[in-house]
Design a protein around this motif. Structure first.
Motif, PDB file in Angstrom:
ATOM      1  N   ASN A 118       0.830  -1.206   0.000  1.00 30.90           N
ATOM      2  CA  ASN A 118       0.000   0.000   0.000  1.00 30.90           C
ATOM      3  C   ASN A 118       0.862   1.253   0.000  1.00 30.90           C
ATOM      4  N   SER A 161       2.246   1.643  -3.485  1.00 35.65           N
ATOM      5  CA  SER A 161       1.188   2.112  -4.376  1.00 35.65           C
ATOM      6  C   SER A 161       0.891   3.584  -4.140  1.00 35.65           C
ATOM      7  N   ASP A 162       0.828   3.975  -2.863  1.00 29.89           N
ATOM      8  CA  ASP A 162       0.588   5.392  -2.553  1.00 29.89           C
ATOM      9  C   ASP A 162       1.729   6.261  -3.055  1.00 29.89           C
ATOM     10  N   LEU A 187       3.743   5.648  -5.627  1.00 30.30           N
ATOM     11  CA  LEU A 187       3.668   5.754  -7.083  1.00 30.30           C
ATOM     12  C   LEU A 187       2.543   6.700  -7.498  1.00 30.30           C
ATOM     13  N   THR A 188       1.429   6.611  -6.796  1.00 31.79           N
ATOM     14  CA  THR A 188       0.308   7.503  -7.118  1.00 31.79           C
ATOM     15  C   THR A 188       0.694   8.948  -6.886  1.00 31.79           C
ATOM     16  N   ARG A 189       1.340   9.227  -5.738  1.00 30.34           N
ATOM     17  CA  ARG A 189       1.769  10.601  -5.460  1.00 30.34           C
ATOM     18  C   ARG A 189       2.826  11.060  -6.463  1.00 30.34           C
ATOM     19  N   LYS A 216       3.221  10.007  -9.644  1.00 28.27           N
ATOM     20  CA  LYS A 216       2.565  10.289 -10.927  1.00 28.27           C
ATOM     21  C   LYS A 216       1.788  11.595 -10.862  1.00 28.27           C
ATOM     22  N   ARG A 217       1.126  11.826  -9.771  1.00 26.00           N
ATOM     23  CA  ARG A 217       0.381  13.063  -9.601  1.00 26.00           C
ATOM     24  C   ARG A 217       1.314  14.268  -9.628  1.00 26.00           C
TER      25      ARG A 217
END
Length: 278
Positions: A187, A190-191, A193-195, A197-198
């Protein structure tokens, strides 16, 4: 859990005993060691240190329910030998219940643990001194059980089986914790990578916006400079610029030219052509 605790506080004697037995089974069989320790600590604070003798009786029942289900190591780790302190309890029922439990407690004591052996002998003496004569038969029966010879090898084998079960529970708890840790790591990745990419998207968008703003600013500057150049050459009213008009003569030259024209007119006005004869 809360329902069982409420039953311990308000339930009847039979219901309280059933709750204690179920809680003992939960403490032994649960694979979540953290919850197991929290549950025991809650019961210890609620029952052992209580001013109500009903709760102290319930703690003796809890020890009685756990004594055959825990190894010597875990029994001592939980600090269940503290029940021996009830040898000086002011309530007779609590002391009698402890006396009935003493033979089982003796089997859980390590013969080489001098402090526990001394605490056990002191508790036996306190119970024998303070119990009334009406309970002497129970005390005598307990003494006979304590003096019986036991098969130490058999006791050690039973303790070894309990240790193996506890080791399996410990391994299961470790596996569960590792799975939870792996899930948390997944998690977190994943968080991240999400941050990331954002952040990249916002950075790219900000760069595009900055480029557009700079382009618009440059265009405005160029248009402004072009308008300034055109304003110097052509009036906004549409009139021709002085650059393209005829040159204006100086005032002195204009006045001399007017005078010469006037003199010329005077001369020509006084001049008459000769008459022609017919």
């Amino acid at each position: 859990m809360n329902a069982m605790l409420n039953c311990l506080n308000k339930g009847s004697k039979l219901i309280r005993k059933l709750c204690i037995q179920n809680l003992a089974i939960y403490i032994v069989e649960t694979t979540n060691l953290k919850k197991r320790n929290e549950t025991y600590r809650l019961l210890y604070d609620l029952l052992f240190k209580s001013e109500s003798y009903f709760n102290r009786l319930a703690f003796v029942d809890l020890v009685d329910s756990l004594i055959d289900k825990l190894s010597r190591r875990l029994f001592k780790q939980f600090g269940l030998f503290c029940v021996l302190d009830y040898g000086c309890d002011k309530i007779v029922d609590v002391r009698i219940k402890l006396i009935q439990l003493l033979p089982k407690l003796k089997l859980k004591i390590d013969p080489f643990d001098e402090s526990i052996v001394e605490q056990f002998e002191q508790s036996v003496c306190d119970c024998a001194k303070q119990c009334p004569k009406s309970f002497q038969q129970i005390i005598q029966f307990t003494k006979e059980q304590l003096l019986q010879v036991v098969d130490q090898e058999e006791i050690d084998n039973l303790d070894l089986e309990l240790l193996q079960k506890e080791e399996l529970v410990h391994q299961s708890d470790q596996k569960q914790r590792q799975l939870e840790l792996d899930e948390d790591n997944d998690n977190n990745i994943s968080d991240f990578l999400t941050r990331y990419k954002r952040k990249q998207f916002l950075s790219s968008r900000n760069q595009k916006i900055k480029f557009v703003v700079q382009s618009q600013t440059q265009i405005k500057k160029e248009v402004k400079s072009f308008n300034q150049i055109m304003k110097k050459s052509v009036d906004l009213d549409g009139q021709r610029s002085p650059v393209f008009d005829k040159k204006v003569l100086p005032k002195q030259k204009a006045s001399t030219m007017v005078k010469s024209l006037q003199e010329t007119r005077k001369v020509t006005s006084g001049f008459k052509l000769p008459a022609l004869k017919k």
